[in-house]
Design a protein around this motif. Structure first.
Motif, PDB file in Angstrom:
ATOM      1  N   GLU A   1       3.388  -4.539  -7.548  1.00 53.43           N
ATOM      2  CA  GLU A   1       3.284  -5.511  -6.456  1.00 53.43           C
ATOM      3  C   GLU A   1       2.364  -4.960  -5.375  1.00 53.43           C
ATOM      4  N   VAL A   2       1.404  -5.766  -4.961  1.00 53.67           N
ATOM      5  CA  VAL A   2       0.507  -5.370  -3.877  1.00 53.67           C
ATOM      6  C   VAL A   2       1.226  -5.654  -2.559  1.00 53.67           C
ATOM      7  N   VAL A   3       1.452  -4.600  -1.761  1.00 52.94           N
ATOM      8  CA  VAL A   3       2.172  -4.764  -0.500  1.00 52.94           C
ATOM      9  C   VAL A   3       1.258  -4.646   0.718  1.00 52.94           C
ATOM     10  N   GLY A   4      -0.005  -4.264   0.487  1.00 57.67           N
ATOM     11  CA  GLY A   4      -0.926  -4.161   1.612  1.00 57.67           C
ATOM     12  C   GLY A   4      -2.342  -3.901   1.143  1.00 57.67           C
ATOM     13  N   GLU A   5      -3.277  -4.281   2.002  1.00 53.73           N
ATOM     14  CA  GLU A   5      -4.697  -4.089   1.708  1.00 53.73           C
ATOM     15  C   GLU A   5      -5.412  -3.662   2.975  1.00 53.73           C
ATOM     16  N   ALA A   6      -6.508  -2.934   2.778  1.00 56.75           N
ATOM     17  CA  ALA A   6      -7.344  -2.545   3.916  1.00 56.75           C
ATOM     18  C   ALA A   6      -8.789  -2.450   3.440  1.00 56.75           C
ATOM     19  N   GLY A   7      -9.705  -2.841   4.327  1.00 56.20           N
ATOM     20  CA  GLY A   7     -11.121  -2.812   4.017  1.00 56.20           C
ATOM     21  C   GLY A   7     -11.881  -1.691   4.708  1.00 56.20           C
ATOM     22  N   THR A   8     -11.185  -0.911   5.551  1.00 55.02           N
ATOM     23  CA  THR A   8     -11.790   0.245   6.219  1.00 55.02           C
ATOM     24  C   THR A   8     -10.782   1.396   6.199  1.00 55.02           C
ATOM     25  N   LEU A   9     -11.285   2.592   6.438  1.00 58.81           N
ATOM     26  CA  LEU A   9     -10.382   3.746   6.481  1.00 58.81           C
ATOM     27  C   LEU A   9      -9.443   3.672   7.679  1.00 58.81           C
ATOM     28  N   LEU A  10      -9.952   3.183   8.810  1.00 61.24           N
ATOM     29  CA  LEU A  10      -9.108   3.043   9.991  1.00 61.24           C
ATOM     30  C   LEU A  10      -7.972   2.055   9.733  1.00 61.24           C
ATOM     31  N   ALA A  11      -8.304   0.900   9.174  1.00 62.04           N
ATOM     32  CA  ALA A  11      -7.268  -0.088   8.849  1.00 62.04           C
ATOM     33  C   ALA A  11      -6.299   0.474   7.821  1.00 62.04           C
ATOM     34  N   ALA A  12      -6.812   1.275   6.888  1.00 60.68           N
ATOM     35  CA  ALA A  12      -5.960   1.879   5.870  1.00 60.68           C
ATOM     36  C   ALA A  12      -4.932   2.816   6.492  1.00 60.68           C
ATOM     37  N   GLN A  13      -5.357   3.652   7.427  1.00 59.35           N
ATOM     38  CA  GLN A  13      -4.421   4.571   8.074  1.00 59.35           C
ATOM     39  C   GLN A  13      -3.315   3.809   8.793  1.00 59.35           C
ATOM     40  N   GLN A  14      -3.677   2.736   9.466  1.00 58.82           N
ATOM     41  CA  GLN A  14      -2.682   1.922  10.169  1.00 58.82           C
ATOM     42  C   GLN A  14      -1.728   1.265   9.183  1.00 58.82           C
ATOM     43  N   LYS A  15      -2.270   0.726   8.091  1.00 57.70           N
ATOM     44  CA  LYS A  15      -1.443   0.052   7.082  1.00 57.70           C
ATOM     45  C   LYS A  15      -0.516   1.051   6.390  1.00 57.70           C
ATOM     46  N   LEU A  16      -1.041   2.217   6.039  1.00 61.34           N
ATOM     47  CA  LEU A  16      -0.233   3.226   5.360  1.00 61.34           C
ATOM     48  C   LEU A  16       0.922   3.709   6.241  1.00 61.34           C
ATOM     49  N   ALA A  17       0.680   3.810   7.525  1.00 60.60           N
ATOM     50  CA  ALA A  17       1.719   4.279   8.450  1.00 60.60           C
ATOM     51  C   ALA A  17       2.798   3.224   8.685  1.00 60.60           C
ATOM     52  N   SER A  18       2.452   1.945   8.482  1.00 62.92           N
ATOM     53  CA  SER A  18       3.405   0.880   8.813  1.00 62.92           C
ATOM     54  C   SER A  18       3.989   0.161   7.602  1.00 62.92           C
ATOM     55  N   THR A  19       3.432   0.362   6.415  1.00 67.40           N
ATOM     56  CA  THR A  19       3.876  -0.370   5.235  1.00 67.40           C
ATOM     57  C   THR A  19       4.285   0.604   4.137  1.00 67.40           C
ATOM     58  N   PRO A  20       5.585   0.692   3.851  1.00 65.05           N
ATOM     59  CA  PRO A  20       6.029   1.600   2.792  1.00 65.05           C
ATOM     60  C   PRO A  20       5.454   1.169   1.437  1.00 65.05           C
ATOM     61  N   SER A  21       4.958   2.138   0.694  1.00 62.36           N
ATOM     62  CA  SER A  21       4.457   1.848  -0.648  1.00 62.36           C
ATOM     63  C   SER A  21       4.576   3.097  -1.506  1.00 62.36           C
ATOM     64  N   ASP A  22       4.486   2.891  -2.805  1.00 68.92           N
ATOM     65  CA  ASP A  22       4.637   3.988  -3.755  1.00 68.92           C
ATOM     66  C   ASP A  22       3.306   4.480  -4.301  1.00 68.92           C
ATOM     67  N   ILE A  23       2.333   3.560  -4.382  1.00 67.96           N
ATOM     68  CA  ILE A  23       1.028   3.866  -4.966  1.00 67.96           C
ATOM     69  C   ILE A  23      -0.050   3.356  -4.020  1.00 67.96           C
ATOM     70  N   VAL A  24      -1.142   4.105  -3.919  1.00 70.75           N
ATOM     71  CA  VAL A  24      -2.311   3.620  -3.194  1.00 70.75           C
ATOM     72  C   VAL A  24      -3.515   3.746  -4.114  1.00 70.75           C
ATOM     73  N   ILE A  25      -4.317   2.679  -4.154  1.00 73.38           N
ATOM     74  CA  ILE A  25      -5.587   2.696  -4.882  1.00 73.38           C
ATOM     75  C   ILE A  25      -6.669   2.795  -3.819  1.00 73.38           C
ATOM     76  N   LEU A  26      -7.466   3.847  -3.888  1.00 73.48           N
ATOM     77  CA  LEU A  26      -8.384   4.206  -2.816  1.00 73.48           C
ATOM     78  C   LEU A  26      -9.829   4.255  -3.295  1.00 73.48           C
ATOM     79  N   ASP A  27     -10.696   3.479  -2.659  1.00 76.25           N
ATOM     80  CA  ASP A  27     -12.133   3.522  -2.922  1.00 76.25           C
ATOM     81  C   ASP A  27     -12.724   4.708  -2.163  1.00 76.25           C
ATOM     82  N   LEU A  28     -13.780   5.291  -2.698  1.00 76.64           N
ATOM     83  CA  LEU A  28     -14.422   6.419  -2.015  1.00 76.64           C
ATOM     84  C   LEU A  28     -15.476   5.961  -1.010  1.00 76.64           C
ATOM     85  N   GLU A  29     -16.298   5.002  -1.383  1.00 78.26           N
ATOM     86  CA  GLU A  29     -17.391   4.541  -0.519  1.00 78.26           C
ATOM     87  C   GLU A  29     -16.880   3.465   0.427  1.00 78.26           C
TER      88      GLU A  29
END
Length: 127
Positions: A22-50
């Motif tokens: 189940e997708v519980v969150g998405e982010a299009g920037t690293l800054l948004a990702a840090q905020q989402k990761l800190a506020s949305t519990p999840s088990d797996i993260v799929i992370l783009d490098l570029e």
């Protein structure tokens, strides 16, 4: 799911919707990702490098700091051994090469979960 390309996030969301993930969150920037990761519990993260605001590899230590048990899968078009090795050494559990097939996505997630010592969801019939 952290990727700056909306079409890639949409494809992953669609493909994962056909699995037990189940997708519980998405982010299009690293800054948004840090905020989402800190506020949305999840088990797996799929992370783009570029990413537009930096290299996703630099987020791996922060992900581990936020949740040491999180399973990290890097998804990137970089398919050289050095990129794969570096991300795994930094704490990623899997590496998905773009473009990917539905089977590659699901099998990469399953291998990453096994590598992290987690239970792997059983495939749905027909998958």
């Amino acid at each position: 799911m952290i990727d700056d390309v909306e079409a890639t996030r949409s494809l992953m969301r669609l493909l994962l919707g056909e699995t037990d993930y189940e997708v519980v969150g998405e982010a299009g920037t690293l800054l948004a990702a840090q905020q989402k990761l800190a506020s949305t519990p999840s088990d797996i993260v799929i992370l783009d490098l570029e990413m537009p605001d930096g290299n996703g590899i630099n987020l791996i230590p922060r992900i581990i700091e936020i949740n040491p048990d999180m399973v990290i899968v890097v998804a990137s078009a970089h398919n050289d051994a050095g990129s794969v090795q570096t991300t795994l050494q930094m704490g990623a559990h899997g590496y998905l090469i773009k473009p990917f097939t539905p089977n590659a996505l699901e099998s990469t997630l399953a291998r990453a979960l096994r590598r992290a010592g987690c239970r792997v969801p059983m495939p749905r019939p027909g998958h």
